[in-house]
Design an enzyme around this catalytic site. Structure first.
Site, short mmCIF file in Angstrom:
data_model
loop_
_atom_site.label_atom_id
_atom_site.label_comp_id
_atom_site.label_asym_id
_atom_site.label_seq_id
_atom_site.Cartn_x
_atom_site.Cartn_y
_atom_site.Cartn_z
N ASN A 149 0.83 -1.20 0.00
CA ASN A 149 0.00 0.00 0.00
C ASN A 149 0.86 1.25 0.00
O ASN A 149 2.04 1.16 0.32
CB ASN A 149 -0.87 0.00 1.27
CG ASN A 149 -2.22 -0.64 1.03
OD1 ASN A 149 -2.76 -0.59 -0.06
ND2 ASN A 149 -2.78 -1.24 2.09
N ASP A 172 -7.10 -6.91 -1.45
CA ASP A 172 -8.04 -7.93 -1.01
C ASP A 172 -9.38 -7.36 -0.54
O ASP A 172 -10.23 -8.09 -0.06
CB ASP A 172 -7.41 -8.75 0.13
CG ASP A 172 -7.21 -7.89 1.37
OD1 ASP A 172 -7.34 -6.65 1.29
OD2 ASP A 172 -6.92 -8.47 2.43
N TYR A 264 -14.31 1.65 1.88
CA TYR A 264 -13.34 2.73 2.10
C TYR A 264 -13.86 4.10 1.68
O TYR A 264 -13.31 5.13 2.08
CB TYR A 264 -12.03 2.45 1.37
CG TYR A 264 -11.06 1.60 2.16
CD1 TYR A 264 -10.38 2.12 3.25
CD2 TYR A 264 -10.83 0.27 1.83
CE1 TYR A 264 -9.49 1.36 3.98
CE2 TYR A 264 -9.94 -0.51 2.55
CZ TYR A 264 -9.27 0.03 3.63
OH TYR A 264 -8.39 -0.73 4.35
C1 G6P Z 1 -7.72 -4.29 3.90
C2 G6P Z 1 -7.12 -3.49 2.79
C3 G6P Z 1 -5.64 -3.38 2.96
C4 G6P Z 1 -5.35 -2.77 4.31
C5 G6P Z 1 -5.98 -3.58 5.40
C6 G6P Z 1 -5.83 -2.84 6.72
O1 G6P Z 1 -7.30 -5.61 3.82
O2 G6P Z 1 -7.40 -4.01 1.52
O3 G6P Z 1 -5.12 -2.59 1.93
O4 G6P Z 1 -3.96 -2.65 4.53
O5 G6P Z 1 -7.34 -3.75 5.15
O6 G6P Z 1 -6.08 -3.68 7.76
P1 G6P Z 1 -5.53 -3.38 9.23
O7 G6P Z 1 -6.09 -4.48 10.01
O8 G6P Z 1 -4.02 -3.37 9.13
O9 G6P Z 1 -6.07 -2.03 9.60
MN MN Z 2 -6.18 -2.87 0.02
#
Ligand code: G6P
Ligand code: MN
Length: 442
Positions: A149, A172, A264
């Site tokens: 990212n 994902d 998002y």
């Molecule tokens: C999803 C997004 C990712 C992101 C993640 C954050 O999987 O697609 O791009 O990094 O969420 O998750 P977290 O648990 O690290 O906040």
């Molecule tokens: Mn993502």
């Protein structure tokens, strides 16, 4: 097809590594992993992960797989077939700043969205290009499957510098949305052919064709979410951040029920809610450091101290499966359909061709074949995407030209930013916080 693969995980120390390894092991017949390298720049994290993966291989009776860990790119990439890239430049300490600095100024603080995501982008471009340079040098025919990212910024800079490399950028989030829908309402996504368009962490479904039913189930899904909302799926059980995301997805649909959105978009549509609900002293980065990261360190500690009992306890979603499924589709020339990031070039007909967009694509041994949408996208989505994409392009221009003004324009245009005043205040704080990582802007 090769019958023994060398795979390197760049960002090997990441808490996501076990899920990816587990998926590779589960697909052994189709994905004959012989050698796995954990490559990182953080010795401690890489060591912990080496201990965990080594233990996992023992537990699964798969110790014949050669496991190594290294900080040396030459060792990591020489003769490598696939690189799974998931680096986090600046680690969680900098994620915390990406989240807290904008919040201090009353703006959205998030790792990939808003000005925090842009700060992270400026930090990531250089190391990402360096990583690709290493891979090109030591393993020019390897496939790079990228989760690093912020994906829109990463894809945009890679598209400019290495337009022809064997690299696929994927996220994902769409499959997590689909899994959560299935978990809540009893669908089976293996029957689905979704059509989706947007930018990364910024898009909408156009339809979800269900093969078992022979129809598009998106309208009824929208109806169900509007009526009942959604609870976090098992793999995110108890996670309040994700529950808020699903609650806001329902709110998005109450306002705009014409298409199923990516969760998002909550940051761009309801920045005021996101700021007022945030705790500026304890953000998502703190939750992860106190949760997933600590848990990983504890597992490594237990293994090192020969703890008996069940040590490897993880919550996996589809994250690992998605990237391994892509690798399998390349390896066996399966031409399966995924949602990935590509240069638009007409896939979304009424959107600028030079933008990186997220759309369905078929993936095979010859690479990525994006699906063209045929119908134009609606003005509301198009307008939002145009603003956001222009901001992303300006940010990448600002990086290469080391231009303070262009970065300020990018920060100002981000849809979460209420004014140029606020953009400048956040940017000036970010410059100080990122002095070890950013180019010097003037
Ligand atoms: C999803 C997004 C990712 C992101 C993640 C954050 O999987 O697609 O791009 O990094 O969420 O998750 P977290 O648990 O690290 O906040
Ligand atoms: Mn993502």
């Amino acid at each position: 097809m090769k019958d023994s693969l060398k795979v390197t995980i760049a960002g090997g120390g990441s808490t996501y590594t076990p899920g990816i390894v587990k998926s590779m092991l589960a697909q052994q017949k189709l994905f004959p992993l012989a050698e796995l390298v954990l490559y990182d720049i953080d010795q401690q994290k890489n060591d912990d992960m080496y201990v965990i993966i080594n233990y996992m291989l023992e537990q699964e009776g798969r110790s014949e797989i050669k496991l190594t860990q290294t900080l040396d790119p030459k060792e990591a990439f020489t003769n490598c077939d696939f690189v799974f890239s998931q680096i986090r430049v600046g680690s969680f300490a900098m994620r915390e700043k990406d989240e807290k600095i904008p919040l201090k100024h009353g703006c959205v603080g998030q790792e990939t969205c808003g000005m925090g995501g842009f700060a992270y982008g400026l930090r990531t471009i250089g190391p990402m290009l360096e990583l690709i340079g290493f891979i090109q040098k030591y393993a020019p025919s390897a496939w790079i499957l990228n989760y690093t990212n912020p994906e829109s910024i990463v894809s945009e800079c890679v598209r400019r510098v290495y337009p022809h490399i064997r690299m696929i950028c994927a996220c994902d989030m769409t499959i997590s949305i689909e899994e959560t829908i299935c978990d809540n309402f009893g669908y089976d996504r293996s029957n689905w052919t979704p059509t989706y368009y947007g930018l990364n962490h910024f898009g909408w479904y156009r339809s979800i064709y269900d093969n078992a039913r022979g129809c598009d189930v998106m309208p009824e899904i929208i109806q169900k979410i509007k009526e009942k909302g959604m609870q976090v799926a098992d793999f995110n059980a108890g996670d309040t951040t994700w529950q808020e995301a699903w609650d806001n997805l329902r709110k998005q649909l109450e306002f705009f029920p014409d298409a199923l959105p990516n969760n998002y978009l909550e940051y761009y549509l309801f920045p005021d809610d996101k700021v007022s609900h945030a705790d500026p002293n304890y953000t998502r980065a703190n939750m992860i450091m106190d949760g997933r990261l600590k848990h990983t360190q504890e597992m490594a500690y237990k293994i090192r101290h020969h703890d008996k009992g069940e040590i490897l306890t993880f919550n996996f979603g589809e994250h690992g499966n998605y990237i391994v499924d892509m690798a399998v589709s390349i390896l066996h020339n399966l031409r399966k359909r995924f949602i990935v990031l590509v240069a638009n070039n007409g896939a979304i007909p009424n959107f600028r061709p030079d933008a990186v967009v997220e759309v369905p694509a078929y993936i095979s041994a010859v690479g990525v074949e994006p699906v063209a949408l045929r119908e134009p996208i609606p003005n509301f989505h198009k307008g939002m995407m145009e603003g956001q994409n222009a901001a992303e392009q300006l940010l990448v221009d600002g990086y290469f030209e080391k231009s303070y003004m262009k970065v300020l324009q990018a920060f100002t245009m981000n849809l979460t930013t209420p004014s140029a005043n606020r953009a400048k205040a956040v940017l000036d704080d970010m410059i100080v916080a990122n002095k070890e990582y950013w180019p010097q802007l003037s």
